[in-house]
Design a protein around this motif. Structure first.
Motif, short mmCIF file in Angstrom:
data_model
loop_
_atom_site.label_atom_id
_atom_site.label_comp_id
_atom_site.label_asym_id
_atom_site.label_seq_id
_atom_site.Cartn_x
_atom_site.Cartn_y
_atom_site.Cartn_z
N SER A 129 -51.28 -19.14 -68.53
CA SER A 129 -50.12 -19.66 -69.22
C SER A 129 -49.61 -18.50 -70.23
CB SER A 129 -50.54 -21.17 -69.97
OG SER A 129 -49.47 -21.39 -70.64
N MET A 130 -48.35 -18.69 -70.70
CA MET A 130 -47.73 -17.93 -71.69
C MET A 130 -47.96 -18.65 -73.22
SD MET A 130 -44.25 -15.99 -70.14
CE MET A 130 -43.84 -17.45 -69.74
N THR A 131 -48.60 -19.53 -73.11
CA THR A 131 -48.86 -20.32 -74.75
C THR A 131 -50.34 -20.65 -74.80
OG1 THR A 131 -48.96 -22.60 -73.67
CG2 THR A 131 -46.89 -21.82 -74.24
N GLY A 132 -50.75 -20.15 -75.97
CA GLY A 132 -52.25 -20.34 -76.37
C GLY A 132 -52.43 -19.99 -78.00
N PHE A 133 -53.60 -20.16 -78.47
CA PHE A 133 -53.65 -19.84 -80.02
C PHE A 133 -55.33 -19.58 -80.07
CE2 PHE A 133 -55.41 -21.10 -83.94
CZ PHE A 133 -54.70 -20.63 -84.78
N ALA A 134 -55.62 -18.53 -81.11
CA ALA A 134 -56.89 -18.27 -81.24
C ALA A 134 -57.07 -17.62 -82.87
CB ALA A 134 -57.18 -17.13 -80.42
N ARG A 135 -58.10 -17.96 -83.23
CA ARG A 135 -58.17 -17.48 -84.74
C ARG A 135 -59.67 -16.86 -84.58
NH1 ARG A 135 -60.32 -18.05 -89.78
NH2 ARG A 135 -59.03 -17.72 -91.46
N THR A 136 -59.89 -15.55 -85.26
CA THR A 136 -61.18 -14.87 -85.46
C THR A 136 -61.28 -14.37 -86.73
OG1 THR A 136 -62.80 -13.30 -84.34
CG2 THR A 136 -60.32 -12.62 -84.64
N ALA A 137 -62.58 -14.14 -87.27
CA ALA A 137 -62.90 -13.70 -88.61
C ALA A 137 -63.98 -12.79 -88.64
CB ALA A 137 -63.30 -14.99 -89.50
N ALA A 138 -64.00 -11.91 -89.64
CA ALA A 138 -64.98 -10.82 -89.58
C ALA A 138 -65.36 -10.28 -91.09
CB ALA A 138 -64.81 -9.74 -88.83
N GLU A 139 -66.32 -9.72 -91.44
CA GLU A 139 -66.59 -9.10 -92.89
C GLU A 139 -67.09 -7.76 -92.85
OE1 GLU A 139 -68.62 -7.99 -96.48
OE2 GLU A 139 -69.38 -8.25 -94.35
N HIS A 140 -66.48 -7.10 -93.66
CA HIS A 140 -66.86 -5.69 -93.63
C HIS A 140 -66.99 -5.05 -95.02
CE1 HIS A 140 -66.74 -1.17 -92.89
NE2 HIS A 140 -65.95 -1.05 -93.64
N ASP A 141 -68.09 -4.69 -95.40
CA ASP A 141 -68.25 -4.14 -96.92
C ASP A 141 -67.71 -4.85 -97.97
OD1 ASP A 141 -69.37 -2.12 -98.69
OD2 ASP A 141 -67.60 -0.86 -98.42
N GLY A 142 -67.72 -6.22 -98.17
CA GLY A 142 -67.32 -7.22 -99.24
C GLY A 142 -66.01 -7.66 -98.84
N THR A 143 -65.25 -7.12 -97.56
CA THR A 143 -63.80 -7.53 -97.39
C THR A 143 -63.91 -8.62 -96.16
OG1 THR A 143 -63.20 -5.52 -97.98
CG2 THR A 143 -61.44 -6.72 -96.78
N ALA A 144 -63.24 -9.66 -96.44
CA ALA A 144 -63.23 -10.86 -95.54
C ALA A 144 -61.70 -10.48 -94.45
CB ALA A 144 -62.96 -12.09 -96.07
N ILE A 145 -61.89 -10.44 -93.17
CA ILE A 145 -60.94 -10.05 -92.42
C ILE A 145 -60.65 -11.40 -91.61
CG2 ILE A 145 -60.11 -8.65 -90.45
CD1 ILE A 145 -62.21 -6.62 -91.60
N ALA A 146 -59.47 -11.76 -91.35
CA ALA A 146 -59.30 -12.93 -90.27
C ALA A 146 -57.88 -12.65 -89.53
CB ALA A 146 -59.05 -14.09 -91.20
N TRP A 147 -57.96 -12.77 -88.37
CA TRP A 147 -56.70 -12.76 -87.51
C TRP A 147 -56.40 -14.06 -86.99
CZ3 TRP A 147 -53.22 -9.01 -86.87
CH2 TRP A 147 -53.49 -7.61 -86.86
N GLU A 148 -55.12 -14.39 -86.80
CA GLU A 148 -54.45 -15.76 -86.30
C GLU A 148 -53.53 -15.10 -85.30
OE1 GLU A 148 -53.04 -18.89 -88.42
OE2 GLU A 148 -54.80 -19.61 -89.12
N VAL A 149 -53.85 -15.41 -83.81
CA VAL A 149 -52.76 -14.97 -82.76
C VAL A 149 -52.25 -16.15 -82.12
CG1 VAL A 149 -53.52 -12.56 -82.67
CG2 VAL A 149 -54.84 -14.32 -81.55
N LYS A 150 -51.27 -16.09 -81.72
CA LYS A 150 -50.51 -17.22 -81.02
C LYS A 150 -49.51 -16.77 -79.99
CE LYS A 150 -47.50 -19.03 -84.39
NZ LYS A 150 -47.29 -20.31 -85.35
N SER A 151 -49.19 -17.52 -78.85
CA SER A 151 -48.43 -16.86 -78.01
C SER A 151 -47.28 -17.89 -77.56
CB SER A 151 -48.56 -16.27 -76.91
OG SER A 151 -49.49 -16.75 -75.98
N VAL A 152 -46.22 -17.88 -77.05
CA VAL A 152 -45.33 -18.90 -76.39
C VAL A 152 -44.45 -18.21 -75.39
CG1 VAL A 152 -45.10 -20.48 -78.57
CG2 VAL A 152 -43.39 -18.43 -78.27
N ASN A 153 -43.72 -18.81 -74.60
CA ASN A 153 -43.13 -18.56 -73.55
C ASN A 153 -41.97 -17.23 -73.85
OD1 ASN A 153 -44.24 -20.29 -72.22
ND2 ASN A 153 -42.75 -21.51 -71.43
N GLY A 154 -42.10 -16.28 -72.87
CA GLY A 154 -41.09 -15.42 -73.17
C GLY A 154 -40.88 -14.53 -71.86
N LYS A 155 -39.56 -14.04 -71.61
CA LYS A 155 -39.18 -13.29 -70.24
C LYS A 155 -40.11 -11.92 -70.25
CE LYS A 155 -34.71 -14.99 -69.68
NZ LYS A 155 -33.17 -14.69 -69.54
N SER A 156 -40.60 -11.29 -71.43
CA SER A 156 -41.28 -10.01 -71.34
C SER A 156 -42.27 -10.21 -72.51
CB SER A 156 -40.43 -8.97 -71.42
OG SER A 156 -39.67 -8.88 -72.73
#
Length: 296
Positions: free
Chosen positions: A5-32
């Motif tokens: 499908s072209m719709t979805g959501f995900a979240r992921t997190a990590a830690e590096h040398d005392g720094t917290a990293i987090a990504w949120e990625v989502k998608s919806v319909n699109g021609k390209s």
């Protein structure tokens, strides 16, 4: 291959040398594939590699990726306070209060004075920058993998739904093919009745010419080709769904073909039963095409 499908959501997190990293990625319909990014200040350098990572994973859909970077207190630059200068300024403030009845100084007011409080800029080496960038990109890859999985889960649900629509299209096609109004005897009888009505109304009309015109109209009204093409499109749609992958555009084209054949079937029909089947077919095709718009 799995459908996506072209719709979805995900979240992921990590830690590096005392720094917290987090990504949120989502998608919806699109021609390209279109990528929109939200990056913290100082991380604009990652825009191009992030776009490339997203475009490598997906061929369609509007994707939004948001990065959050939080440094722990241990990893943050510590403020510097000139305590000698602060003491002198505080003593002066107290003297002003005693001698001139001035308003007492506040702590935040004293700290705001130039030279009392300083927050030095963080100095980051090239090696440290490369390491945090690598950690952020690794975290992004995990997030994109999660988004792929979410889109595939919805894609599988869409597969079942679309196969149901295709089965309904096939059933209606076979119903139109088997309708008694298409039997040669029925067709001849209807044409004979129509010709006789015309002859009764106007006896001077040429009977042979009327029979020839009636035969021509009967040939033109035959829906054999439309039924055959509908069957072919049904087989093609099932093959695309079975093969998986990025088949959204191809299925959308087939939906247009389904719609064209159902329109022609309705316009050529000379029986109420077949017309009703054609209208029902159009409704199912519309449902099919609406769901296809969600596929990559």
């Amino acid at each position: 291959m799995n459908l996506q499908s072209m719709t979805g959501f995900a979240r992921t997190a990590a830690e590096h040398d005392g720094t917290a990293i987090a990504w949120e990625v989502k998608s919806v319909n699109g021609k390209s594939v279109e990528v929109r990014l939200r990056l913290p200040q100082g991380f604009d350098r990652l825009e191009q590699p992030v776009r490339q990572a997203v475009q490598k994973r997906f061929t369609r859909g509007n994707v939004q990726a948001t990065l959050t970077v939080s440094r722990s207190s241990a990893g943050m630059v510590q403020p510097v306070i000139n305590e000698v200068f602060l003491k002198d300024v505080a003593n002066l403030a107290n003297r002003l209060v005693e001698q001139y009845s001035a308003a007492p100084a506040t702590a935040d007011g004293l700290l705001a004075l130039r030279g009392v409080f300083d927050m030095p800029e963080a100095v980051e080496t090239e090696e440290q920058r490369a390491a945090i960038d690598a950690a952020i990109m690794n975290c992004l890859e995990a997030g994109l993998a999660g988004l792929v999985e979410a889109r595939q889960d919805e894609g599988e649900a869409l597969r079942s739904l679309l196969l149901g629509h295709i089965a309904a299209i096939e059933a209606l096609t076979l119903k139109a093919e088997a309708d008694p109004s298409r039997e040669p005897g029925q067709i001849r009888q209807r044409i004979a009745e129509q010709v006789q009505l015309l002859l009764d109304a106007a006896p001077a009309l040429d009977e042979a010419r009327l029979n020839m015109e009636a035969a021509f109209l009967a040939t033109k009204a035959d829906i054999r080709e439309e039924i055959d093409r509908l069957k072919t499109h049904v087989a093609s749609a099932r093959a695309l769904l079975a093969g998986g992958g990025a088949v959204g555009r191809k299925l959308d084209f087939l939906a247009q073909e389904f719609n064209r054949e159902s329109n022609t079937l309705c316009s050529k029909s000379n029986a109420a039963a077949v017309t009703a089947i054609g209208l029902e077919l159009k409704a199912v095709v519309d449902q099919f095409r609406e769901q296809v718009q969600n596929l990559e």
